[in-house]
Structure formats: structure tokens, C-alpha cells
Design a protein around this motif. Structure first.
Motif, PDB file in Angstrom:
ATOM      1  N   SER A   1     -17.306   6.376 -17.273  1.00 17.48           N
ATOM      2  CA  SER A   1     -17.090   6.047 -18.687  1.00 17.48           C
ATOM      3  C   SER A   1     -17.119   7.314 -19.534  1.00 17.48           C
ATOM      4  CB  SER A   1     -18.170   5.076 -19.198  1.00 17.48           C
ATOM      5  OG  SER A   1     -19.459   5.676 -19.142  1.00 17.48           O
ATOM      6  N   PHE A   2     -16.392   7.272 -20.625  1.00 10.64           N
ATOM      7  CA  PHE A   2     -16.379   8.371 -21.602  1.00 10.64           C
ATOM      8  C   PHE A   2     -16.284   7.699 -22.962  1.00 10.64           C
ATOM      9  CE2 PHE A   2     -14.090  12.564 -22.955  1.00 10.64           C
ATOM     10  CZ  PHE A   2     -15.264  13.004 -23.533  1.00 10.64           C
ATOM     11  N   THR A   3     -17.370   7.709 -23.723  1.00 14.01           N
ATOM     12  CA  THR A   3     -17.435   6.917 -24.940  1.00 14.01           C
ATOM     13  C   THR A   3     -18.012   7.706 -26.114  1.00 14.01           C
ATOM     14  OG1 THR A   3     -19.607   6.068 -24.252  1.00 14.01           O
ATOM     15  CG2 THR A   3     -17.678   4.714 -23.737  1.00 14.01           C
ATOM     16  N   CYS A   4     -17.637   7.273 -27.308  1.00 13.68           N
ATOM     17  CA  CYS A   4     -18.257   7.782 -28.535  1.00 13.68           C
ATOM     18  C   CYS A   4     -19.369   6.800 -28.890  1.00 13.68           C
ATOM     19  CB  CYS A   4     -17.221   7.864 -29.656  1.00 13.68           C
ATOM     20  SG  CYS A   4     -17.923   8.365 -31.243  1.00 13.68           S
ATOM     21  N   VAL A   5     -20.596   7.244 -28.791  1.00 10.75           N
ATOM     22  CA  VAL A   5     -21.730   6.328 -28.954  1.00 10.75           C
ATOM     23  C   VAL A   5     -22.372   6.403 -30.332  1.00 10.75           C
ATOM     24  CG1 VAL A   5     -22.245   6.372 -26.492  1.00 10.75           C
ATOM     25  CG2 VAL A   5     -23.366   8.017 -27.998  1.00 10.75           C
ATOM     26  N   GLU A   6     -22.016   7.429 -31.124  1.00 12.43           N
ATOM     27  CA  GLU A   6     -22.711   7.563 -32.410  1.00 12.43           C
ATOM     28  C   GLU A   6     -21.921   8.446 -33.370  1.00 12.43           C
ATOM     29  OE1 GLU A   6     -27.221   8.741 -33.988  1.00 12.43           O
ATOM     30  OE2 GLU A   6     -26.542   9.392 -32.010  1.00 12.43           O
ATOM     31  N   LEU A   7     -21.829   7.994 -34.615  1.00 13.69           N
ATOM     32  CA  LEU A   7     -21.313   8.795 -35.730  1.00 13.69           C
ATOM     33  C   LEU A   7     -22.492   9.028 -36.663  1.00 13.69           C
ATOM     34  CD1 LEU A   7     -18.056   6.747 -36.484  1.00 13.69           C
ATOM     35  CD2 LEU A   7     -18.224   8.830 -35.135  1.00 13.69           C
ATOM     36  N   PHE A   8     -22.802  10.270 -36.962  1.00 15.79           N
ATOM     37  CA  PHE A   8     -24.000  10.535 -37.756  1.00 15.79           C
ATOM     38  C   PHE A   8     -23.865  11.863 -38.494  1.00 15.79           C
ATOM     39  CE2 PHE A   8     -24.451  12.613 -33.745  1.00 15.79           C
ATOM     40  CZ  PHE A   8     -25.227  13.736 -33.949  1.00 15.79           C
ATOM     41  N   LYS A   9     -24.832  12.126 -39.352  1.00 15.74           N
ATOM     42  CA  LYS A   9     -24.886  13.398 -40.066  1.00 15.74           C
ATOM     43  C   LYS A   9     -26.173  14.117 -39.707  1.00 15.74           C
ATOM     44  CE  LYS A   9     -21.949  12.527 -44.076  1.00 15.74           C
ATOM     45  NZ  LYS A   9     -21.847  12.576 -45.553  1.00 15.74           N
ATOM     46  N   LEU A  10     -26.046  15.417 -39.493  1.00 13.48           N
ATOM     47  CA  LEU A  10     -27.191  16.244 -39.150  1.00 13.48           C
ATOM     48  C   LEU A  10     -27.342  17.279 -40.242  1.00 13.48           C
ATOM     49  CD1 LEU A  10     -29.230  16.471 -36.824  1.00 13.48           C
ATOM     50  CD2 LEU A  10     -27.744  18.194 -35.795  1.00 13.48           C
ATOM     51  N   GLU A  11     -28.356  17.058 -41.107  1.00 16.73           N
ATOM     52  CA  GLU A  11     -28.566  17.917 -42.279  1.00 16.73           C
ATOM     53  C   GLU A  11     -27.282  18.067 -43.080  1.00 16.73           C
ATOM     54  OE1 GLU A  11     -30.682  21.512 -41.692  1.00 16.73           O
ATOM     55  OE2 GLU A  11     -32.111  20.645 -40.280  1.00 16.73           O
ATOM     56  N   GLY A  12     -26.606  16.925 -43.282  1.00 15.97           N
ATOM     57  CA  GLY A  12     -25.403  16.904 -44.094  1.00 15.97           C
ATOM     58  C   GLY A  12     -24.118  17.218 -43.360  1.00 15.97           C
ATOM     59  N   ILE A  13     -24.194  17.568 -42.078  1.00 11.51           N
ATOM     60  CA  ILE A  13     -23.013  17.923 -41.290  1.00 11.51           C
ATOM     61  C   ILE A  13     -22.567  16.696 -40.502  1.00 11.51           C
ATOM     62  CG2 ILE A  13     -22.071  19.459 -39.521  1.00 11.51           C
ATOM     63  CD1 ILE A  13     -24.319  21.434 -40.202  1.00 11.51           C
ATOM     64  N   PRO A  14     -21.343  16.177 -40.735  1.00 11.05           N
ATOM     65  CA  PRO A  14     -20.880  14.993 -39.990  1.00 11.05           C
ATOM     66  C   PRO A  14     -20.583  15.340 -38.534  1.00 11.05           C
ATOM     67  CG  PRO A  14     -19.121  15.855 -41.390  1.00 11.05           C
ATOM     68  CD  PRO A  14     -20.355  16.647 -41.720  1.00 11.05           C
TER      69      PRO A  14
END
Length: 204
Positions: A30-43
Motif C-alpha cells: 500500500s502507498f497512502t496519504c494518511v494525514e494532512l496537517f500543519k507543522l508550526e504553520g507549514i502545510p
């Protein structure tokens, strides 16, 4: 990303491995996108790839091809073109600092041992559960701040700029015959999947 799943020829994803070589064949579960998030304001996005084994640079180039498809709105079938034994191309690898080994799994090994020896042996599977908190704490305290520092230094932006300047290296994937060959390969994969689904399940 799901186009990477299955057994394919990865000669374009590693150095010194040619298309006819047995070691070019790799299996991706499998090859999946598991999370969309921001790290200290960086998407950011978090991609997880689960495979049987990997070649040198394979994952970094897989991510680069995925980025190419999204960044330039390329059709998904062009991922299949990268597995064509008659196609050769070069893609700049994404920075290795962003590739993190999450865990090792040995499920197939356990299954093989049970098929071979049955109940005559006792297998205690490797489990990360007792260490999950420690792993997450380490990631938050050591890995995440390091990645933020790299992003602020422009490490990934620098790669993206170089990538834009080297698009001609991907020309083999947009050849007039590439789509036809990729669609034939996709049909072959679908046929193989159908045949496997019709085979009776083996019993231990």
C-alpha cells in the motif's frame, strides 16, 4: 498513489538495476496519504508506504513521481509508464531527511513459517504497542523540530526548484505511445487480480 500497489518493475527507481534483472521486481502492499496537517504553520502531508522490501532510493523516487503527477496535473496512468521495461527516465529524489522508517513488519515471514511447520512451532509476533508512547515522544522531541528546521531553511523548496528545471528528464513518460502501453499494462494487472480472486483459498 494506489497505482504503485502490487508487484512492479522498479528499474527506474534505483541505480545500477536494469529492467531485465530479477531484483528490479518489488512488491508494494500500500502507498497512502494518511494525514494532512500543519507543522508550526507549514502545510504538510504524511505518506505511508508499506512494502515487502525496497531498493536504494526507491521510496524517495516514488514520492517524486507522485509529486510530479500532482504538481503538473499528470494522469494517473503515467505512474504505470514508469514500470515499463522499455521506458527509461530520471527523476530527482526528494530529500532523504524527510523519509522516516516507522516500523518493520514480519507478517509474511510468520505466515510462511506457520505454513511450513504448522502448530509444531510457537511464534510470538513482534509488537510495537508497548513502545508506541516512547516512539511518539521521541518523534515529537527530536524528529519534528529537526524537520521544521529543514523546512524553514528551504530544503524542500530547493528540491522543488531543481525539479522544475529538470522536467525534460521525464519526457519518456509523455511519449505518444506511453498511454497505450500503460493502459495495456493496467488491463493485464486487472486480469491477474481477477484470476487470483477466482483461485480457491488454500487450507493449512
Amino acid at each position: 498513489l494506489d497505482k504503485f500497489s502490487g508487484s512492479h518493475n522498479y528499474h527506474n527507481y534505483t541505480p545500477k538495476v536494469e529492467a531485465h534483472m530479477k531484483e528490479a521486481q518489488r512488491n508494494i502492499y500500500s502507498f497512502t496519504c494518511v494525514e494532512l496537517f500543519k507543522l508550526e504553520g507549514i502545510p504538510l502531508v504524511r505518506l505511508v508506504v508499506h512494502g515487502q522490501s525496497f531498493l536504494l532510493n526507491q521510496i524517495r523516487k516514488m514520492v517524486a513521481v507522485a509529486i510530479w503527477c500532482v504538481r503538473y496535473e499528470r494522469p494517473a496512468w503515467q505512474v504505470l509508464s514508469t514500470f515499463d521495461k522499455d521506458v527509461n527516465f530520471s527523476v530527482p529524489m526528494v530529500p532523504g531527511e524527510f523519509l522516516i522508517l516507522q516500523e518493520c513488519t514480519f507478517d509474511r515471514y510468520y505466515e510462511g513459517m506457520l505454513r511450513k511447520h504448522g502448530k509444531s512451532i510457537q511464534i510470538v509476533p513482534l509488537s510495537y504497542e508497548p513502545y508506541k508512547k516512547a516512539m511518539e515522544d521521541f518523534r515529537a522531541a527530536r524528529i519534528t523540530p529537526y524537520l521544521v528546521e529543514l523546512l524553514r531553511e528551504g530544503r524542500f523548496k530547493g528540491w522543488a526548484h531543481r525539479f522544475d528545471l529538470q522536467l525534460e528528464s521525464m519526457a519518456a513518460l509523455v511519449h505518444p505511445e506511453a498511454e497505450l502501453r500503460a493502459k495495456r499494462y493496467e488491463s493485464l494487472l486487472a486480469t491477474r487480480k481477477l484470476v487470483r480472486s477466482m483461485q480457491p483459498m488454500s487450507k493449512n
